[in-house]
Design a protein around this motif. Structure first.
Motif, PDB file in Angstrom:
ATOM      1  N   GLU A  40       1.094  -1.300   0.412  1.00 51.96           N
ATOM      2  CA  GLU A  40       0.313  -0.265  -0.139  1.00 51.96           C
ATOM      3  C   GLU A  40       1.274   1.150   0.020  1.00 51.96           C
ATOM      4  N   VAL A  41       1.334   1.369   0.072  1.00 50.71           N
ATOM      5  CA  VAL A  41       2.977   2.291   1.097  1.00 50.71           C
ATOM      6  C   VAL A  41       3.486   2.409  -0.516  1.00 50.71           C
ATOM      7  N   SER A  42       4.159   3.576  -0.581  1.00 53.44           N
ATOM      8  CA  SER A  42       5.239   3.054  -2.236  1.00 53.44           C
ATOM      9  C   SER A  42       6.154   2.101  -1.719  1.00 53.44           C
ATOM     10  N   PRO A  43       6.269   1.698  -2.918  1.00 56.91           N
ATOM     11  CA  PRO A  43       7.610   0.770  -3.160  1.00 56.91           C
ATOM     12  C   PRO A  43       8.597   1.113  -2.503  1.00 56.91           C
ATOM     13  N   ARG A  44       9.199   1.966  -2.978  1.00 52.68           N
ATOM     14  CA  ARG A  44      10.051   2.736  -2.530  1.00 52.68           C
ATOM     15  C   ARG A  44      10.044   2.951  -0.696  1.00 52.68           C
ATOM     16  N   PHE A  45       9.674   3.146  -0.115  1.00 51.86           N
ATOM     17  CA  PHE A  45       9.589   4.050   1.421  1.00 51.86           C
ATOM     18  C   PHE A  45       9.287   2.218   1.633  1.00 51.86           C
ATOM     19  N   SER A  46       9.223   1.393   1.186  1.00 47.61           N
ATOM     20  CA  SER A  46       9.053   0.303   1.966  1.00 47.61           C
ATOM     21  C   SER A  46      10.284  -0.415   1.366  1.00 47.61           C
ATOM     22  N   ARG A  47      11.386  -0.458   0.720  1.00 43.22           N
ATOM     23  CA  ARG A  47      12.822  -0.737  -0.130  1.00 43.22           C
ATOM     24  C   ARG A  47      13.383  -1.166   1.323  1.00 43.22           C
ATOM     25  N   LEU A  48      13.232   1.116   1.421  1.00 42.93           N
ATOM     26  CA  LEU A  48      14.212   1.442   1.569  1.00 42.93           C
ATOM     27  C   LEU A  48      14.541   1.895   3.621  1.00 42.93           C
ATOM     28  N   ILE A  49      12.691   1.964   3.636  1.00 43.07           N
ATOM     29  CA  ILE A  49      12.844   2.257   5.511  1.00 43.07           C
ATOM     30  C   ILE A  49      12.170   1.284   5.779  1.00 43.07           C
ATOM     31  N   GLY A  50      10.655   1.066   5.768  1.00 46.68           N
ATOM     32  CA  GLY A  50      10.443  -0.065   5.875  1.00 46.68           C
ATOM     33  C   GLY A  50       9.885  -1.177   6.425  1.00 46.68           C
ATOM     34  N   ASP A  51      11.362  -1.795   5.679  1.00 49.58           N
ATOM     35  CA  ASP A  51      11.598  -3.462   5.240  1.00 49.58           C
ATOM     36  C   ASP A  51      12.660  -2.847   6.536  1.00 49.58           C
ATOM     37  N   ARG A  52      13.687  -2.244   6.191  1.00 54.52           N
ATOM     38  CA  ARG A  52      14.588  -2.736   7.159  1.00 54.52           C
ATOM     39  C   ARG A  52      13.826  -2.379   8.724  1.00 54.52           C
ATOM     40  N   VAL A  53      12.897  -1.735   9.172  1.00 54.24           N
ATOM     41  CA  VAL A  53      12.676  -1.392  10.566  1.00 54.24           C
ATOM     42  C   VAL A  53      12.239  -2.307  10.402  1.00 54.24           C
ATOM     43  N   VAL A  54      11.330  -2.950   9.516  1.00 51.82           N
ATOM     44  CA  VAL A  54      10.839  -4.587  10.721  1.00 51.82           C
ATOM     45  C   VAL A  54      11.884  -6.128  10.313  1.00 51.82           C
ATOM     46  N   ARG A  55      12.478  -5.736  10.031  1.00 47.40           N
ATOM     47  CA  ARG A  55      13.673  -6.622  10.093  1.00 47.40           C
ATOM     48  C   ARG A  55      14.693  -7.209  11.163  1.00 47.40           C
ATOM     49  N   PHE A  56      15.067  -5.050  11.117  1.00 50.79           N
ATOM     50  CA  PHE A  56      15.261  -4.692  12.616  1.00 50.79           C
ATOM     51  C   PHE A  56      14.652  -5.150  13.868  1.00 50.79           C
ATOM     52  N   ALA A  57      13.410  -4.557  14.030  1.00 52.92           N
ATOM     53  CA  ALA A  57      12.742  -5.228  14.861  1.00 52.92           C
ATOM     54  C   ALA A  57      12.679  -6.539  14.873  1.00 52.92           C
ATOM     55  N   GLU A  58      12.477  -7.355  13.734  1.00 54.78           N
ATOM     56  CA  GLU A  58      12.234  -9.021  13.739  1.00 54.78           C
ATOM     57  C   GLU A  58      13.591  -9.540  14.517  1.00 54.78           C
ATOM     58  N   ASP A  59      14.851  -9.188  14.031  1.00 54.83           N
ATOM     59  CA  ASP A  59      16.285  -9.784  14.827  1.00 54.83           C
ATOM     60  C   ASP A  59      16.293  -9.504  16.127  1.00 54.83           C
ATOM     61  N   VAL A  60      16.455  -7.914  16.951  1.00 53.10           N
ATOM     62  CA  VAL A  60      16.365  -7.691  17.997  1.00 53.10           C
ATOM     63  C   VAL A  60      15.114  -8.424  18.841  1.00 53.10           C
ATOM     64  N   LEU A  61      14.509  -8.673  18.404  1.00 47.20           N
ATOM     65  CA  LEU A  61      12.665  -9.162  19.123  1.00 47.20           C
ATOM     66  C   LEU A  61      13.074 -10.659  19.609  1.00 47.20           C
ATOM     67  N   GLY A  62      13.563 -11.361  17.901  1.00 46.41           N
ATOM     68  CA  GLY A  62      12.836 -13.326  17.820  1.00 46.41           C
ATOM     69  C   GLY A  62      12.445 -13.149  17.855  1.00 46.41           C
ATOM     70  N   GLU A  63      11.462 -12.274  17.563  1.00 44.74           N
ATOM     71  CA  GLU A  63       9.768 -12.522  16.706  1.00 44.74           C
ATOM     72  C   GLU A  63       9.840 -12.346  15.364  1.00 44.74           C
ATOM     73  N   ASP A  64       8.390 -13.271  14.352  1.00 45.30           N
ATOM     74  CA  ASP A  64       8.382 -12.905  13.735  1.00 45.30           C
ATOM     75  C   ASP A  64       7.301 -11.775  13.501  1.00 45.30           C
ATOM     76  N   ILE A  65       7.542 -11.053  13.019  1.00 46.21           N
ATOM     77  CA  ILE A  65       5.835  -9.935  13.190  1.00 46.21           C
ATOM     78  C   ILE A  65       5.208 -10.473  11.992  1.00 46.21           C
ATOM     79  N   ASP A  66       5.783 -10.508  10.349  1.00 48.84           N
ATOM     80  CA  ASP A  66       4.970 -10.813   9.769  1.00 48.84           C
ATOM     81  C   ASP A  66       3.958 -11.321   9.874  1.00 48.84           C
ATOM     82  N   ALA A  67       4.554 -12.703  10.714  1.00 47.53           N
ATOM     83  CA  ALA A  67       3.042 -14.194  10.685  1.00 47.53           C
ATOM     84  C   ALA A  67       2.670 -13.622  12.059  1.00 47.53           C
TER      85      ALA A  67
END
Lengths: 314, 361
Positions: free
Chosen positions: A26-53
């Motif tokens: 829904e959000v523009s693909p560029r934003f999603s690639r640059l920031i959004g996905d990194r935030v999600v990946r970072f959070a998943e790494d730190v928390l050790g939990e699968d947010i997408d799941a």
């Protein structure tokens, strides 16, 4: 002239059936690639939990286009949830008690005390319901009508599942077996000054009438720790009126340049579900009695929580 | 209220000449008694008692679409100030102003069974005085004739815009929601008054089955604000707002009108297409990229553009791009038995297909 869109060939889904969302960007693909996905990946790494799941397990009542009629968008929500989960675990270090009291499915009203100038208590309750409850419950909350007049906020709030507070919206969501977070104190509660901390303001009766009408169980929640995040010294009422805001608090920490809330320790107490029976159109006095039951449940959990804690920040 | 001249090729009118078709100049209709007897003789299967369906504003896009569906099974009479060049042969068209005395003659001689009122003027360019007079006086006259000639059915096409887009709207407006459309946009007052007139008529004259339809944004070849807006190459949006939108295909509206004409149907019905989407998603489906403009700036800008005839959208319509104005169509589904046939993709594409067709020609 007309660009063919990807889902033209897909048969139109039947309205009302419960199915997982396909994660369409829904959000523009560029934003999603640059920031959004990194935030999600970072959070998943730190928390050790699968947010997408967790997001994938959200079930809402979608319309014929496969979209949520209230504007919820799983793609935006995953960024917000990633950020909120980091706050939840590392900034406020939220202690969650009694989350097992939250039913795994079916309609649900979550009723809590409201405090802290900025509705971070709502964010933390929602995050606890998503991250700590099993299965995760996707909570909707009823927000002030004037948020729909604010640019960007009016887009963000519906995207993450917030709904403008109106009885018919609430009824519709409950009838779709969704869970709803309601603060019956409303703006009165959140804009309390620091000297009135942990003193609950009067509860509205609307939530109880709704619960009676739709036969919805109520889970009372006590929030300890939100009162101290933005201590307020006073409320400039004329200025608030001028700006069309519910309150204009004086928050000392803002004057010394601290925009973020104080890192208090949040403690959330989820009580056992309460069920009520009766006529939703009964006299205020009768409904008030039932509201009182919920209020006392929150009050007692609040007192227990306050006694148990040894420090505001730890 | 314009006509998009693409009808004749996309869907040619029926060439089948029917025995019930009226002959001669439409302005001088034969006496009804003789005609009825004549018809009964030629077409014994047809129930000769059945009167005609009178369609006001027949030359609009919706009127033409409705006629094309109706004229095979019903006797259709049209009234419009405009010409109806490609009308089906068995349709009688009177090119008159509804406010003229002639309208009464039509009611008297044609034996009208039902009235479908589509002749509502929405053009914001027409002067307020003339528009109000046209909308209200004409409708009042029609109501009077309906009582006088005991017409069984009245179908009025109102709009969901009568509720108006507001920040505090519930996500889905029921039929009994207050009609606050004029709060921000004065020009919608005519439509609200018309809707109210129809409502009071519903209660005062129960012998006439009155149906008021309030569709959400109608999309298609129609030249209404919603379709015109989506047809723009670079549409303006308000920065920081992206409301959920409903849309209904023009042919679904026509189907709903047919449902409303069935005996027994009466009351107010919201109409909604299949599903709702954020406005930005609609643009993505159309492949256009909107230009977001900050709210305060947009109002002033659009106001000026409208005044200098550079835009056909009055500034208050911007509220539709900010706030929700969506309807709950439960009653239409359950009571009227109407469900939309076109999905939202088809509905949105219907906006550009006439443009594509014109370009191809």
């Amino acid at each position: 002239m007309v660009k063919p869109h990807t889902d033209a060939t897909r048969p139109p889904p039947v309205a009302g059936s419960q199915r997982p969302f396909d994660l369409q960007p829904e959000v523009s693909p560029r934003f999603s690639r640059l920031i959004g996905d990194r935030v999600v990946r970072f959070a998943e790494d730190v928390l050790g939990e699968d947010i997408d799941a967790k997001i994938a397990r959200i079930r809402t009542h979608h319309n014929e286009t496969g979209h949520d009629p209230f504007g919820f968008d799983p793609d935006t929500t995953r960024y917000v949830l990633a950020g909120a989960a980091l706050l939840h675990r590392y900034y406020f270090r939220t202690e969650v008690h009694g989350i097992e009291n939250v039913p795994g499915d079916g309609r649900l009203l979550v009723i809590a005390n409201h405090s802290g100038q900025v509705p971070l208590d709502g964010v933390m309750i929602a995050t606890a319901l998503m991250m700590d409850a099993d299965p995760p419950r996707f909570p909707r909350s009823m927000v002030e009508k004037w948020t729909a007049e604010l640019p960007f906020v009016s887009v963000l709030f519906p995207r993450v599942g917030q709904v403008v507070g109106s009885p018919s919206n609430a009824r519709r969501l409950l009838e779709n077996e969704e869970s709803l977070v309601v603060f019956p104190e409303g703006a009165r509660g959140i804009s309390k000054t620091f000297d009135k901390r942990y003193q609950m303001t009067p509860f509205g009766l609307g939530f109880m009438r709704l619960a009676l009408e739709t036969n919805t169980p109520i889970v009372p929640v006590a929030v300890v720790g939100a009162e101290e995040q933005y201590p307020s010294m006073g409320d400039i009422k004329p200025l608030a009126k001028l700006l069309g805001m519910p309150a204009f608090p004086i928050i000392p920490q803002l004057f010394v340049g601290m925009l973020a809330p104080l890192p208090t320790k949040y403690r959330l107490y989820f009580g056992e579900p309460l069920r009520f029976e009766g006529d939703p159109d009964d006299d205020d006095a009768v409904v008030e009695e039932k509201v009182w039951t919920v209020r006392t449940a929150i009050e007692s959990m609040l007192q227990r929580g306050l006694e148990a804690r040894e420090g505001v920040f730890f | 209220m314009g006509v998009v001249g693409d009808e004749s090729n996309t869907n040619p009118p029926s060439k089948r000449s029917r025995p019930r078709a009226r002959r001669g100049a439409p302005s001088v209709p034969p006496p009804p008694a003789v005609d009825a007897a004549d018809e009964a003789l030629q077409d014994p299967d047809a129930d000769e008692e059945r009167g005609a369906v009178l369609v006001t504003g027949i030359c609009g896009r919706l009127g033409k679409l409705l006629v094309r569906e109706l004229h095979r099974t019903e006797r259709v009479v049209g009234i419009d100030r405009r010409r109806f060049p490609d009308k089906p042969k068995d349709v009688v068209h009177y090119q008159v102003d509804v406010r003229r005395k002639k309208t009464r003659d039509i009611f008297r001689t044609e034996g009208v069974r039902a009235v479908v009122h589509l002749g509502v003027l929405h053009d914001p360019r027409v002067g307020e005085r003339e528009r109000h007079n046209w909308n209200i006086v004409a409708f009042q006259k029609i109501l009077d004739y309906i009582v006088e000639y005991e017409v069984e059915k009245l179908v009025v096409l109102s709009s969901a815009a009568v509720y108006g887009p507001h920040a505090d709207n519930p996500q889905f407006l029921p039929e009994d929601a207050p009609l606050l459309g004029a709060q921000g946009f004065g020009a919608i007052r005519d439509l609200i008054e018309l809707d109210m007139l129809a409502q009071s008529f519903f209660w005062r004259h129960p012998q006439t089955e009155t149906v008021i339809l309030r569709p959400c944004h109608i999309l298609g070849g129609v030249r209404n604000a919603a379709s015109n807006y989506l047809r723009l190459e670079r549409p303006l949006t308000v920065l920081g707002f992206d409301p959920m939108m409903q849309a209904i295909h023009e042919k679904d509206v026509v189907r709903a009108l047919e449902h409303a004409l069935r005996p027994g149907a009466k009351g107010i019905f919201n109409l909604r297409g299949a599903g709702e989407l954020p406005l930005s998603r609609m643009f993505r489906k159309l492949g256009t990229s909107p230009i977001p403009i900050p709210g305060a700036l947009a109002t002033g800008m659009l106001d000026r553009l409208f005044r200098y005839h550079l835009s056909s959208f009055p500034a208050p319509e911007l509220d539709h791009l900010r706030y929700v104005c969506m309807v709950d169509d439960t009653r239409a589904r359950e009571v009227l038995g109407f469900t939309p046939k076109y999905d939202l993709d088809q509905t949105i594409e219907a906006v550009v297909s006439p443009r594509a067709w014109v370009a191809a020609r």
